[in-house]
Design an enzyme around this catalytic site. Structure first.
Site, PDB file in Angstrom:
ATOM      1  N   GLY A   1       8.628   3.796   1.020  1.00 52.44           N
ATOM      2  CA  GLY A   1       9.379   4.971   1.455  1.00 52.44           C
ATOM      3  C   GLY A   1      10.841   4.626   1.601  1.00 52.44           C
ATOM      4  O   GLY A   1      11.300   3.570   1.153  1.00 52.44           O
ATOM      5  N   GLY A   2      11.590   5.542   2.233  1.00 53.16           N
ATOM      6  CA  GLY A   2      13.011   5.309   2.399  1.00 53.16           C
ATOM      7  C   GLY A   2      13.326   4.088   3.242  1.00 53.16           C
ATOM      8  O   GLY A   2      14.347   3.427   3.062  1.00 53.16           O
ATOM      9  N   PHE A   3      12.436   3.761   4.199  1.00 52.34           N
ATOM     10  CA  PHE A   3      12.672   2.614   5.076  1.00 52.34           C
ATOM     11  C   PHE A   3      12.400   1.308   4.352  1.00 52.34           C
ATOM     12  O   PHE A   3      13.092   0.314   4.537  1.00 52.34           O
ATOM     13  CB  PHE A   3      11.771   2.740   6.313  1.00 52.34           C
ATOM     14  CG  PHE A   3      12.011   1.678   7.349  1.00 52.34           C
ATOM     15  CD1 PHE A   3      13.042   1.819   8.268  1.00 52.34           C
ATOM     16  CD2 PHE A   3      11.218   0.547   7.406  1.00 52.34           C
ATOM     17  CE1 PHE A   3      13.271   0.841   9.236  1.00 52.34           C
ATOM     18  CE2 PHE A   3      11.431  -0.425   8.362  1.00 52.34           C
ATOM     19  CZ  PHE A   3      12.467  -0.274   9.281  1.00 52.34           C
ATOM     20  N   GLY A   4      11.372   1.262   3.519  1.00 55.46           N
ATOM     21  CA  GLY A   4      11.031   0.054   2.796  1.00 55.46           C
ATOM     22  C   GLY A   4       9.582   0.037   2.376  1.00 55.46           C
ATOM     23  O   GLY A   4       8.910   1.073   2.315  1.00 55.46           O
ATOM     24  N   MET A   5       9.066  -1.153   2.077  1.00 57.09           N
ATOM     25  CA  MET A   5       7.685  -1.315   1.624  1.00 57.09           C
ATOM     26  C   MET A   5       6.718  -1.366   2.804  1.00 57.09           C
ATOM     27  O   MET A   5       7.071  -1.805   3.895  1.00 57.09           O
ATOM     28  CB  MET A   5       7.549  -2.602   0.804  1.00 57.09           C
ATOM     29  CG  MET A   5       8.276  -2.555  -0.523  1.00 57.09           C
ATOM     30  SD  MET A   5       7.554  -1.311  -1.625  1.00 57.09           S
ATOM     31  CE  MET A   5       8.587  -1.544  -3.080  1.00 57.09           C
ATOM     32  N   VAL A   6       5.466  -0.939   2.545  1.00 55.81           N
ATOM     33  CA  VAL A   6       4.402  -1.006   3.546  1.00 55.81           C
ATOM     34  C   VAL A   6       3.300  -1.917   3.006  1.00 55.81           C
ATOM     35  O   VAL A   6       2.829  -1.721   1.872  1.00 55.81           O
ATOM     36  CB  VAL A   6       3.835   0.382   3.867  1.00 55.81           C
ATOM     37  CG1 VAL A   6       2.762   0.288   4.947  1.00 55.81           C
ATOM     38  CG2 VAL A   6       4.943   1.339   4.298  1.00 55.81           C
TER      39      VAL A   6
ATOM     40  N   ILE B   1       0.816  -1.225   0.000  1.00 52.24           N
ATOM     41  CA  ILE B   1       0.000   0.000   0.000  1.00 52.24           C
ATOM     42  C   ILE B   1       0.839   1.260   0.000  1.00 52.24           C
ATOM     43  O   ILE B   1       0.304   2.373  -0.010  1.00 52.24           O
ATOM     44  CB  ILE B   1      -0.956   0.017   1.217  1.00 52.24           C
ATOM     45  CG1 ILE B   1      -0.169  -0.115   2.524  1.00 52.24           C
ATOM     46  CG2 ILE B   1      -2.004  -1.069   1.094  1.00 52.24           C
ATOM     47  CD1 ILE B   1      -1.039   0.006   3.773  1.00 52.24           C
ATOM     48  N   GLY B   2       2.162   1.104   0.013  1.00 55.02           N
ATOM     49  CA  GLY B   2       3.019   2.286  -0.003  1.00 55.02           C
ATOM     50  C   GLY B   2       4.481   1.883   0.076  1.00 55.02           C
ATOM     51  O   GLY B   2       4.824   0.716   0.272  1.00 55.02           O
TER      52      GLY B   2
ATOM     53  N   ASP C   1       9.888  15.746  10.748  1.00 59.71           N
ATOM     54  CA  ASP C   1       9.552  15.407   9.356  1.00 59.71           C
ATOM     55  C   ASP C   1       8.055  15.548   9.115  1.00 59.71           C
ATOM     56  O   ASP C   1       7.416  14.646   8.564  1.00 59.71           O
ATOM     57  CB  ASP C   1      10.024  13.990   9.033  1.00 59.71           C
ATOM     58  CG  ASP C   1      10.118  13.742   7.519  1.00 59.71           C
ATOM     59  OD1 ASP C   1      10.156  14.746   6.768  1.00 59.71           O
ATOM     60  OD2 ASP C   1      10.148  12.573   7.107  1.00 59.71           O
TER      61      ASP C   1
END
Length: 829
Positions: free
Chosen positions: A499-504, A496-497, A614
Site C-alpha cells: 500500500g501507500g505506507f509500504g509492504m506487508v 502478502i500485500g 478511509d
C-alpha cells in the site's frame, strides 16, 4: 434554452474540425501481427508481419499465426488476428533517425485452434528494458510507451512465462515522435520539499496512463495527428458542480511557439473547464479538482497540463494557481506571459510528481490571490499522465554504468582505506574519554514520545480518553531483530500485500503468534504521520471487530507496525478479481454487520469518538472464520468536541468512497464514514469496484450508478450474478434502503452507524426468518424516539447505557443500552 442550443452547435462544429496537416514520421512501422494480409485502421495501413521488407525482421522460430473464427462485427479487422509465441521471440526494427519514438502494443484476446489468449502470460521488453512483466489480459488493451532510441536497431522481445507457456500480440506501432515532443528542460519536480527543475526527462521510458480532453468530448485517432485517443474528464471530477464547460469555434493560435498540433490536437485546446461561478453554494473562491487513479502509490509520473485561454477578452485578465497532489506547482499563473502575450494560444506545462498513498494523481486549479473579484477564474484544457519507468535507454545506461563501475572501484578502494584509518584514530580517542550516556532513539525521523505528546509529533491529533499507561507506547516496542526473525529478514516470498505506507509481510513471532508486519519505506518520512496515528489509535482501543496492534518498531530508521494476522485478507479479494470462493448472501451480511459494529465502537467508544476517514473494502479484513475487522487507521482523526459539530481538516480518503459534503466543505464528521460505508454496501451487493474507468461512463462510479437503480426500485437488476436467487425480496429491499440512506448528499440526513448496524441486523433477520419487529428509524434530529427503557433486557439498567465493559479477553465493547436493547433479543439474532 438559446444558450444551450448555441453551446450544442459549437460542440458539433468542433467535432467536425480536424488538424489541417498530418504528421509524417521518419520511422513509421505499423504491423498487423499474425495476418497474411494488410489492413487499415483510422486511414493507416498496418502491413502483415509475415512480409519481409528489409526494414524489420521477425525472429520467431516457433510462432503461430492465429485468426479469430468468430470475430465481433464491431471490432476492427486489426484485432481479428494475433501472433502467438511459445518461445522468446523478437521483432527488430531499423531506426533511420535516433530520438524519441512512440511504441504501441495492441492485444486482443480470443480463443482459436487450442489457444485461449486470455490465459496467456508473458513479458514484453524493448531494447532489454521490461515494459510489461507477467502480463495478461481478458479484454482488448492498447499500451503506449514513449522511449528514446539511440541505436540503429530497436528490438521488441516477447517472453512467455512458464505458467502459461505462450504469449501473443495483435499489432505493433513504432514511429518517430515530433521534435521536442519530450524535452530535457523546463519540467518541474513538485514534492513536499518544494519545487525544483527536473533534468534528462527524455532518458526515461514513459508509459501513458491517462490522456484527457478536459471540458470536451472523446477524440479518436481521426482527430489527432499522432493517432491518439483523448477521453472526457467527467468521471475524474471530484466535484462536478465546481466546473463549467466552455468551448470556442476558433482554431488555436499556434504562432506563439508554446505548443503545436502534435503536442495536442486543436479540439483539446478549443474546449476547457472553468470555475462554475453560477454555483452560489461554493462561494467566491474554490478549486476545480480531478482525481486520476494511476494504480500504484509513490510512483513518479509526468503530468502534462494543457492550457489555452479561451475565456478572457483581453490580456492579463486570468491569474490562477495550479496544484498537484494538493502541493502548489504554479502560483499566480498568467498564460499570456508564456505565449508572447497572445490570447487563445496553446501552451503546456510539464510537472513531475509521485502518486499519493491512494495510488491517485490529483490535479487542481483555482483562483489566484491577486485575481480581482470580477475576474476570478481558473481553467484547464487537457491532461496527460505518464508513468516514468525507472530505466534508461539500454545503450546509454550500459555505457554510464560501465564508467561508474570503473570509477567506483577506484574511489571505493580509497574510501575504504580512509575509513579504516579514521576508525583506528577514533577508537584510540574513545578509549581515553569517559563514555557519555546516549538516548535510545532511532535516527532518520522524529521518534515517538511517551504519552503526553510533543511539539514534533501529531499524536495529539488523535486522542481518546484512555491513556496508554505509565510506560507510554514503549510497552508495545518490538526489537528489529525479532521482526527480522519473524519475517525471515523481510523475505519477498512472505509479502502478502502492499500500500501507500509500504509492504506487508506474513510473519511468526517467537511465541508462535501469526502476525502481519507492515513495513514503511526505510528512511522515508512520507508515512510518519500515518505511522504515529495508527499507534495512537490502536494502542488505546480494543474491539473484536477492529484489527489489533501487536506492536511497533522504530529502530534503524524503520517504521514498522505489527498486527494480528487476518487469514483471509481484505474483503475486496472475496468480492471480485481474485479467484476466491464466492461469499453467500448471509456471509456478506454478517461481514457488513461486523464491520458496522467496529465502526460504531470507533464513533461512540470515547468522549469525542474517532473518525476512520478511509473506509473501503480493502480496509475491512477477514479472519479464518470470516469475522470482519476494520483496519488501517493511519488517516483517523478525533471526532468533534461536545460543543462542536465537526472537525475542520484537509480532505483525505479514497477515490470513489469520499463523502462529497466533506470534500465540498472540508468539515469532517462521523457521517463521512457512514457515506463510505454506504459505498461498501453496494460494493458487497454488486461485487464490483467503487470506481471502474473501463466501464461505460454512467457505470464508472458505483455509488451513482447503484443509486439510480435503487431509486427506480429495481436494485435486483445489478446484484452480483452469484447471488441471484439467494436473496429474499424483503431483505434486499431493506438493504437497498439502508445503503441509500448512507449515501444521502448531506450528513444530517444520513443515519448513525448505530442505526446502520440495527438495520443490517434487521436485513439478516428478514433473510433468515421474515420480519417480527419494526425496522429502526434514523438517529437524527427528525427521527422518532428510541425504544423505551422497559425494553432493556433483564440484568441491565438504563444507567448503563453507552458504558464500556471488558469481556475478559482485553476486548472492550458497548454494554446493553437503549441503542442496542433490541439487538440483544433472540429475534434480533
Amino acid at each position: 434554452m438559446e444558450t444551450k442550443t448555441l453551446h450544442f452547435l459549437s460542440l458539433i462544429i468542433i467535432s467536425l474540425i480536424s488538424s489541417s496537416t498530418s504528421y509524417s514520421p521518419t520511422d513509421n512501422y505499423l504491423l498487423n501481427c499474425g495476418s497474411a494480409t494488410n489492413t487499415s485502421l483510422y486511414n493507416r495501413v498496418f502491413v502483415s508481419d509475415a512480409s519481409r521488407t528489409g526494414s524489420f525482421f521477425l525472429s520467431a522460430d516457433r510462432s503461430i499465426s492465429l485468426a479469430d473464427q468468430n470475430p465481433s462485427p464491431n471490432s476492427p479487422a486489426l484485432y481479428h488476428t494475433a501472433r502467438v509465441f511459445t518461445t522468446p521471440s523478437s521483432y527488430k526494427f531499423n531506426i533511420k533517425k535516433n530520438g524519441t519514438h512512440l511504441v504501441r502494443f495492441h492485444f486482443s484476446p480470443f480463443a482459436a485452434r487450442g489457444f485461449n489468449l486470455s490465459t496467456a502470460k508473458f513479458s514484453v521488453l524493448v531494447n532489454g528494458n521490461v515494459m510489461l512483466n507477467d502480463f495478461s489480459t481478458q479484454v482488448v488493451v492498447l499500451k503506449e510507451y514513449i522511449i528514446k532510441a539511440n541505436d540503429k536497431m530497436l528490438e521488441i522481445l516477447l517472453r512467455p512465462v512458464a505458467e502459461s507457456g505462450f504469449g501473443f500480440i495483435s499489432a505493433i506501432e513504432v514511429f518517430s515522435a515530433p521534435k521536442d515532443f519530450i524535452v530535457d528542460y523546463g519540467a518541474k519536480l513538485v514534492s513536499a520539499d518544494g519545487i525544483e527543475e527536473y533534468q534528462n526527462l527524455s532518458l526515461h521510458v514513459l508509459e501513458t496512463i491517462h490522456r484527457i480532453n478536459v471540458g470536451g468530448s472523446k477524440l479518436t485517432a481521426f482527430n489527432d495527428t499522432l493517432w491518439r485517443t483523448w477521453i472526457p474528464d467527467d468521471d475524474f471530477l471530484v466535484l462536478k458542480t465546481a466546473a463549467k464547460r466552455v468551448a470556442t469555434t476558433h482554431t488555436p493560435n499556434y504562432q506563439s511557439g508554446g505548443a503545436s498540433p502534435e503536442i495536442a490536437p486543436d479540439n483539446v485546446y478549443m474546449t476547457a473547464q472553468q470555475m462554475n461561478k453560477d454555483n452560489a453554494t461554493l462561494g467566491a473562491r474554490f478549486n476545480i479538482t480531478w482525481d486520476f487513479p494511476v494504480g500504484s502509490s509513490g510512483v513518479r509520473h509526468l503530468v502534462r497540463l494543457h492550457f489555452c485561454d479561451i475565456v478572457s477578452t483581453s490580456l492579463n485578465q486570468l491569474y490562477f494557481d495550479v496544484y498537484v497532489n494538493d502541493l502548489s506547482a504554479y502560483k499566480d499563473l498568467d498564460l499570456s506571459t508564456l505565449t508572447f502575450h497572445m490570447l487563445s494560444s496553446p501552451v503546456y506545462l510539464d510537472l513531475i510528481a509521485d502518486s499519493d498513498d491512494l495510488g491517485t494523481m490529483r490535479v487542481s486549479v483555482g483562483p489566484s490571490d491577486i485575481s480581482t473579484s470580477l475576474k476570478i477564474n481558473a481553467i484547464l484544457n487537457g491532461v496527460e499522465i505518464m508513468k516514468m519507468v525507472n530505466v534508461l535507454d539500454s545503450q546509454t545506461g550500459y555505457k554510464k554504468r560501465r564508467i561508474w563501475i570503473v570509477l567506483g572501484s577506484i574511489f571505493g578502494g580509497l574510501l575504504v582505506f580512509s575509513l579504516v584509518v579514521l576508525a583506528v584514530v577514533l577508537l584510540c580517542k574513545c578509549r581515553k574519554q569517559k563514555p557519555k550516556p546516549r538516548r535510545a532513539e532511532s535516527v532518520g525521523w522524529t521518534p515517538l514520545r511517551v504519552y503526553g505528546g510533543s511539539s514534533h509529533t501529531r499524536l495529539s491529533e488523535v486522542t481518546v480518553n484512555a491513556s496508554p499507561g505509565s510506560n507510554g507506547y514503549h510497552s508495545l516496542r518490538i526489537p528489529i531483530a525479532d521482526i527480522q526473525l519473524a519475517t525471515n529478514n523481510f523475505d519477498e516470498n512472505l509479502i502478502i500485500g502492499s500500500g501507500g505506507f509500504g509492504m506487508v509481510y506474513k510473519g511468526v513471532l517467537k511465541d508462535n503468534t501469526k502476525v502481519a508486519v507492515k513495513r514503511g519505506v526505510p528512511g522515508s518520512r512520507q508515512g510518519l504521520p500515518e505511522f504515529q496515528t495508527e499507534i495512537a489509535v490502536l494502542s488505546r482501543i480494543r474491539h473484536r471487530h477492529l484489527v489489533s496492534l501487536i506492536g511497533y518498531c522504530e529502530e534503524q530508521s524503520e517504521m514498522i507496525l505489527v498486527y494480528e494476522y487476518m487469514e483471509r485478507g481484505p474483503l475486496k479479494n472475496h468480492l471480485y478479481g481474485s479467484g476466491y470462493p464466492t461469499l453467500s448472501w448471509k456471509q456478506r451480511l454478517e461481514i457488513c454487520i461486523g464491520a458496522a459494529r467496529g465502526l460504531h465502537y470507533l464513533h461512540t467508544g470515547s468522549t469525542q469518538g474517532i473518525i476512520h476517514r478511509d473506509i473501503k473494502s480493502t480496509n475491512i479484513l477477514l479472519d479464518q472464520n470470516y469475522v470482519a475487522k476494520v483496519a488501517d487507521f493511519g488517516l483517523s482523526r478525533s471526532g468533534p468536541c461536545l460543543n462542536e459539530t465537526h472537525v475542520s481538516t484537509g480532505v483525505k480518503g479514497s477515490f470513489g468512497y469520499l463523502d462529497p459534503e466533506y470534500f465540498r466543505r472540508q468539515q469532517l464528521t462521523d457521517k463521512s464514514d457512514v457515506y463510505s460505508f454506504g459505498v461498501v454496501l453496494f460494493e458487497v451487493l454488486c461485487a464490483r469496484p467503487a470506481v471502474d474507468p473501463l466501464l461505460a461512463r454512467e457505470q464508472v462510479n458505483l455509488a451513482e450508478w447503484a443509486m439510480q437503480w435503487q431509486k427506480k426500485g429495481i436494485l435486483e437488476k445489478i446484484v452480483d450474478p452469484h447471488l441471484v436467487g439467494q436473496i429474499k425480496r424483503s431483505s434486499l429491499k431493506k438493504y437497498g434502503e439502508t445503503a441509500e440512506k448512507c449515501l444521502a448528499d448531506y450528513g444530517v440526513d444520513r443515519p448513525t452507524m448505530g442505526d446502520v448496524l440495527w438495520n443490517l441486523e434487521y436485513v439478516l433477520q428478514l433473510q433468515e426468518s421474515g420480519p417480527s419487529r419494526e425496522p429502526r428509524v434514523n438517529g437524527n434530529a427528525n427521527a422518532q424516539e428510541l425504544p423505551s427503557p422497559s425494553m432493556v433486557p433483564q440484568g441491565s439498567s438504563s444507567d448503563d447505557a453507552g458504558a464500556e465493559k471488558d469481556d475478559g479477553n482485553g476486548v472492550s465493547d458497548i454494554t446493553t443500552s437503549k441503542v442496542f436493547s433490541q439487538l440483544m433479543t433472540n429475534e434480533g439474532r
